[in-house]
Design a protein around this motif. Sequence first.
Motif, PDB file in Angstrom:
ATOM      1  N   VAL A 112      98.408  37.123 -13.083  1.00  0.00           N
ATOM      2  CA  VAL A 112      97.544  37.088 -14.252  1.00  0.00           C
ATOM      3  C   VAL A 112      97.915  35.913 -15.159  1.00  0.00           C
ATOM      4  O   VAL A 112      97.060  35.238 -15.713  1.00  0.00           O
ATOM      5  N   VAL A 113      99.218  35.666 -15.242  1.00  0.00           N
ATOM      6  CA  VAL A 113      99.712  34.653 -16.171  1.00  0.00           C
ATOM      7  C   VAL A 113      99.400  33.223 -15.708  1.00  0.00           C
ATOM      8  O   VAL A 113      99.130  32.347 -16.507  1.00  0.00           O
ATOM      9  N   HIS A 114      99.422  33.025 -14.392  1.00  0.00           N
ATOM     10  CA  HIS A 114      99.447  31.654 -13.887  1.00  0.00           C
ATOM     11  C   HIS A 114      98.093  31.016 -13.558  1.00  0.00           C
ATOM     12  O   HIS A 114      98.039  30.025 -12.876  1.00  0.00           O
ATOM     13  N   THR A 115      97.045  31.636 -14.036  1.00  0.00           N
ATOM     14  CA  THR A 115      95.731  31.094 -13.656  1.00  0.00           C
ATOM     15  C   THR A 115      95.145  30.146 -14.695  1.00  0.00           C
ATOM     16  O   THR A 115      94.048  29.640 -14.533  1.00  0.00           O
ATOM     17  N   SER A 116      95.908  29.904 -15.767  1.00  0.00           N
ATOM     18  CA  SER A 116      95.314  29.122 -16.857  1.00  0.00           C
ATOM     19  C   SER A 116      95.098  27.665 -16.469  1.00  0.00           C
ATOM     20  O   SER A 116      93.993  27.158 -16.567  1.00  0.00           O
ATOM     21  N   ASP A 117      96.197  26.995 -15.962  1.00  0.00           N
ATOM     22  CA  ASP A 117      95.969  25.591 -15.592  1.00  0.00           C
ATOM     23  C   ASP A 117      96.267  25.380 -14.110  1.00  0.00           C
ATOM     24  O   ASP A 117      97.100  26.082 -13.525  1.00  0.00           O
ATOM     25  N   PRO A 118      95.595  24.417 -13.508  1.00  0.00           N
ATOM     26  CA  PRO A 118      95.667  24.201 -12.057  1.00  0.00           C
ATOM     27  C   PRO A 118      97.088  23.925 -11.585  1.00  0.00           C
ATOM     28  O   PRO A 118      97.468  24.319 -10.489  1.00  0.00           O
ATOM     29  N   GLU A 119      97.886  23.242 -12.441  1.00  0.00           N
ATOM     30  CA  GLU A 119      99.242  22.855 -12.062  1.00  0.00           C
ATOM     31  C   GLU A 119     100.112  24.097 -11.848  1.00  0.00           C
ATOM     32  O   GLU A 119     100.731  24.252 -10.791  1.00  0.00           O
ATOM     33  N   SER A 120     100.106  25.005 -12.802  1.00  0.00           N
ATOM     34  CA  SER A 120     100.974  26.181 -12.681  1.00  0.00           C
ATOM     35  C   SER A 120     100.417  27.123 -11.618  1.00  0.00           C
ATOM     36  O   SER A 120     101.163  27.871 -10.983  1.00  0.00           O
ATOM     37  N   ARG A 160      91.275  34.582  -6.958  1.00  0.00           N
ATOM     38  CA  ARG A 160      91.632  33.758  -8.126  1.00  0.00           C
ATOM     39  C   ARG A 160      91.268  32.296  -7.894  1.00  0.00           C
ATOM     40  O   ARG A 160      90.765  31.595  -8.768  1.00  0.00           O
ATOM     41  N   GLN A 161      91.509  31.862  -6.669  1.00  0.00           N
ATOM     42  CA  GLN A 161      91.212  30.477  -6.309  1.00  0.00           C
ATOM     43  C   GLN A 161      89.735  30.181  -6.593  1.00  0.00           C
ATOM     44  O   GLN A 161      89.379  29.164  -7.178  1.00  0.00           O
ATOM     45  N   LYS A 162      88.886  31.102  -6.180  1.00  0.00           N
ATOM     46  CA  LYS A 162      87.445  30.927  -6.401  1.00  0.00           C
ATOM     47  C   LYS A 162      87.126  30.833  -7.883  1.00  0.00           C
ATOM     48  O   LYS A 162      86.370  29.966  -8.321  1.00  0.00           O
ATOM     49  N   VAL A 163      87.723  31.750  -8.642  1.00  0.00           N
ATOM     50  CA  VAL A 163      87.466  31.776 -10.089  1.00  0.00           C
ATOM     51  C   VAL A 163      87.899  30.457 -10.722  1.00  0.00           C
ATOM     52  O   VAL A 163      87.182  29.853 -11.520  1.00  0.00           O
ATOM     53  N   ILE A 164      89.092  29.988 -10.317  1.00  0.00           N
ATOM     54  CA  ILE A 164      89.621  28.752 -10.891  1.00  0.00           C
ATOM     55  C   ILE A 164      88.720  27.565 -10.553  1.00  0.00           C
ATOM     56  O   ILE A 164      88.382  26.741 -11.411  1.00  0.00           O
ATOM     57  N   GLU A 165      88.308  27.508  -9.272  1.00  0.00           N
ATOM     58  CA  GLU A 165      87.438  26.407  -8.877  1.00  0.00           C
ATOM     59  C   GLU A 165      86.125  26.436  -9.647  1.00  0.00           C
ATOM     60  O   GLU A 165      85.624  25.411 -10.084  1.00  0.00           O
ATOM     61  N   ARG A 166      85.577  27.627  -9.795  1.00  0.00           N
ATOM     62  CA  ARG A 166      84.295  27.732 -10.490  1.00  0.00           C
ATOM     63  C   ARG A 166      84.428  27.284 -11.947  1.00  0.00           C
ATOM     64  O   ARG A 166      83.607  26.545 -12.467  1.00  0.00           O
ATOM     65  N   SER A 167      85.524  27.697 -12.591  1.00  0.00           N
ATOM     66  CA  SER A 167      85.647  27.336 -14.005  1.00  0.00           C
ATOM     67  C   SER A 167      85.951  25.846 -14.158  1.00  0.00           C
ATOM     68  O   SER A 167      85.516  25.214 -15.113  1.00  0.00           O
ATOM     69  N   ALA A 168      86.662  25.262 -13.168  1.00  0.00           N
ATOM     70  CA  ALA A 168      86.895  23.816 -13.214  1.00  0.00           C
ATOM     71  C   ALA A 168      85.568  23.078 -13.069  1.00  0.00           C
ATOM     72  O   ALA A 168      85.306  22.081 -13.754  1.00  0.00           O
ATOM     73  N   GLU A 169      84.746  23.610 -12.187  1.00  0.00           N
ATOM     74  CA  GLU A 169      83.435  22.995 -11.966  1.00  0.00           C
ATOM     75  C   GLU A 169      82.588  23.077 -13.233  1.00  0.00           C
ATOM     76  O   GLU A 169      81.962  22.114 -13.653  1.00  0.00           O
ATOM     77  N   GLU A 170      82.629  24.277 -13.839  1.00  0.00           N
ATOM     78  CA  GLU A 170      81.848  24.452 -15.063  1.00  0.00           C
ATOM     79  C   GLU A 170      82.328  23.521 -16.165  1.00  0.00           C
ATOM     80  O   GLU A 170      81.534  22.949 -16.907  1.00  0.00           O
TER      81      GLU A 170
END
Length: 379
Positions: free
Chosen positions: A50-58, A111-121
């Motif tokens: 839960v904690v580590h999804t904020s930025d792509p690096e972490s 989570r990967q999907k969520v992160i990619e989608r939000s990066a795209e957005e």
Amino acid sequence: MRPAPTLERFLTMTTNDPTTQTLTQLDLSTPADVSQLFAEVRQRFDEQSVVHTSDPESWRTFVVKWTGRKSGILSQITDNWLKPAAPELKRAVGQELNQLKTHIETVLAERQKVIERSAEEAAVARERIDLSLPGIERAIGTRHLIRQTYEELLRIFAAIGFSVVEGPEIETPYYNFEALNIPEHHPARDNMDTFYIEGARRPHLLRTHTSPMQIRTMEKQLPPVRIIVPGKVYRRDNPDATHGYMFHQIEGLAVDTDITFCDFKGTVEYFAREFLGPKTKTRLRPSYFPFTEPSAEVDASCHVCGGSGCRVCKQSGWIELFGAGMVNPAVYGFVKYDPEKLSGFAFGMGVDRLAMMKYGVTEVPLLFQNDVRFLKQFP
Ligand code: 2NL
């Protein structure tokens, strides 16, 4: 009963990571112990994920920490818990490990999907064009005074059936002179002070009038001919307020079986009234051109004072419009027209001169300096 193993307990050990030790070293011996241990690992993963999804690096670090091939936690568990497990525990460890693996992979993929989608957005939001912003205003030009005058002159002649013909600015002496009844050494060539073009195999020159195109047209088609020929023409003048080395000309030619001096005069009067207003009067003064006979200068009553005399017409009441005349029969010989059966009139006007006269411009250079302060006066 031994107390249930907790991660907290392991944290106090020499190494605070239980996955670097075997189950035996951890002092676990029953399937229930194993279950408990895996549950705690799973809980730890859930908390961290839960904690580590904020930025792509972490996020990347987190993924490697758990699934990295060499020293990821899953690999450590495989190496340290599963492989050396006592035979009676192996099955339980294998099952637990598989479940944990599936769980971790599922969560990571989601989570990967969520992160990619939000990066795209975020990228889309960054790049979005704000259509509500005011646009870049580019000043739209206007037609140049010469162009405006051209169009007005063409409109006047198009209305009585003349069509427009255009042709080259580089001509041969034959079309520019001979065919127009101006033989070599004729004095009419003098005042044209022609620009000849050097280096051409046969002599060429910048046309001194647009008449060559009228000759070319008559060569190609039989009467009736009713054409106007606009274009740039060149004469080697000394530049001053009213002269340049180039001016814009419109020549007209009408040839048919029954064209008379009356048609000529009527056309001239029609033109003057259209161009300068319905009250305009015209007069013809005798003149000379090699290609017309008789020839005339067409004057119009002054459009400023109406004929009473003013500064514009130099107190004469009249303004010189253009030169014209009945086509010299000698010209027909050059284009194989029968001078016994055909007649016609022709005229040649300086567009720049007419524009200056009509709009009160006194200096030719103003027309070609492209100074917007001047051009803007003729929107
Ligand atoms: C002027 C006068 C003129 C013509 C041009 C012409 C052409 C052919 C036959 C006969 Cl093919 N005439 N053109 C006739 C009279 C006057 O120009 O002062 N132009 C600036």
